[in-house]
Design an enzyme around this catalytic site. Structure first.
Site, PDB file in Angstrom:
ATOM      1  N   HIS A 116      45.853  42.585  72.956  1.00 43.98           N
ATOM      2  CA  HIS A 116      44.590  41.935  72.609  1.00 43.98           C
ATOM      3  C   HIS A 116      43.437  42.629  73.329  1.00 43.98           C
ATOM      4  O   HIS A 116      43.577  43.034  74.491  1.00 43.98           O
ATOM      5  CB  HIS A 116      44.613  40.455  73.007  1.00 43.98           C
ATOM      6  CG  HIS A 116      45.084  39.545  71.926  1.00 43.98           C
ATOM      7  ND1 HIS A 116      46.217  38.756  72.046  1.00 43.98           N
ATOM      8  CD2 HIS A 116      44.582  39.284  70.691  1.00 43.98           C
ATOM      9  CE1 HIS A 116      46.379  38.047  70.936  1.00 43.98           C
ATOM     10  NE2 HIS A 116      45.389  38.352  70.095  1.00 43.98           N
ATOM     11  N   GLU A 170      50.468  41.716  75.616  1.00 43.89           N
ATOM     12  CA  GLU A 170      51.231  40.485  75.405  1.00 43.89           C
ATOM     13  C   GLU A 170      52.693  40.645  75.811  1.00 43.89           C
ATOM     14  O   GLU A 170      53.352  41.614  75.458  1.00 43.89           O
ATOM     15  CB  GLU A 170      51.142  40.051  73.944  1.00 43.89           C
ATOM     16  CG  GLU A 170      49.729  39.748  73.462  1.00 43.89           C
ATOM     17  CD  GLU A 170      49.080  38.574  74.190  1.00 43.89           C
ATOM     18  OE1 GLU A 170      49.811  37.782  74.819  1.00 43.89           O
ATOM     19  OE2 GLU A 170      47.837  38.466  74.132  1.00 43.89           O
ATOM     20  N   CYS A 188      47.693  36.896  65.025  1.00 41.96           N
ATOM     21  CA  CYS A 188      48.137  37.893  66.003  1.00 41.96           C
ATOM     22  C   CYS A 188      49.573  37.621  66.456  1.00 41.96           C
ATOM     23  O   CYS A 188      50.421  38.517  66.454  1.00 41.96           O
ATOM     24  CB  CYS A 188      47.192  37.919  67.201  1.00 41.96           C
ATOM     25  SG  CYS A 188      45.564  38.616  66.838  1.00 41.96           S
TER      26      CYS A 188
END
EC number: 3.4.19.3
Length: 215
Positions: free
Chosen positions: A167, A80, A143
């Site tokens: 992820h 991310e 998350c």
């Protein structure tokens, strides 16, 4: 001894397992180049997850924090880039909370960028034959909540510590309950996370290569 904190989540959304914890728990007490890996499980609950994360950071005093989460439907290891300051839950968390359009940190900045060399990590994982990519959104569920809270903590109080969020796809045993959904073996995820840690510890300045989508 330097330590790395890596976290995974408990199952949520009706799943029997969460691949993040199934893999991460295998890494507890692993030694990598003189660095000890410490694994902790986080609850899938707004607020409670950050409390558990902050307690773990205080206990472990890590040089690197990697939070890992399930992204069912994604085929790659996705690292991310950014976390945004909003909770907008499509489903309730494991305590029944379902915040909508709520800030994670009151008066906090709109977003935080990762503190990881994400493009170098993606390149290293791909070179090992494992699909990986940069992700531009961590969602607006727990998350993203954890990623934003982690980066807020590091920017405010632990500026020398690296940290971010990765992820991972479903495991094959989950994908059988989701026809057509991609999956990745636990062994491949484990190798990818070990590479991610190694690269994050070694690289101070990320690679200047493309990693963005067209749309």
């Amino acid at each position: 001894m330097r330590r790395v904190l890596i976290t995974g989540f408990e199952p949520f959304g009706g799943e029997r397992i969460n691949p993040s914890w199934e893999v991460v728990k295998q890494m507890n007490d692993l030694m990598m180049g003189g660095v000890r890996i410490v694994a902790r499980q986080l609850p899938c609950a707004f607020g409670e997850a950050l409390t558990a994360l902050n307690t773990a950071i205080d206990d472990v005093q890590p040089v690197l924090v990697l939070a890992i989460g399930q992204a069912g439907g994604r085929a790659d290891i996705t690292i991310e880039r950014v976390a945004i300051n909003v909770d907008d839950a499509r489903i309730p968390d494991n305590l029944g909370n379902q915040p909508v359009d709520q800030p994670i940190i009151q008066e906090g900045p709109a977003a935080y960028f990762t503190r990881l060399p994400i493009k170098a990590m993606v390149q290293g994982i791909r070179e090992a034959g494992i699909p990986a990519s940069v992700s531009q959104t961590a969602g607006t569920y727990v998350c993203n909540h954890v990623m934003y809270g982690l980066l807020h903590r590091l920017n405010q109080f632990n500026n020398e510590v690296k940290g971010g969020f990765i992820h991972i796809p479903y495991l094959p045993e989950q994908a059988v309950d989701h026809p057509g959904a991609p999956s990745m073996s636990a062994q491949s995820v484990l190798v990818a996370l070990e590479l991610a840690i190694s690269i994050a510890l070694q690289i101070e300045h990320d690679l200047h290569i493309t990693g963005g989508p067209v749309h």
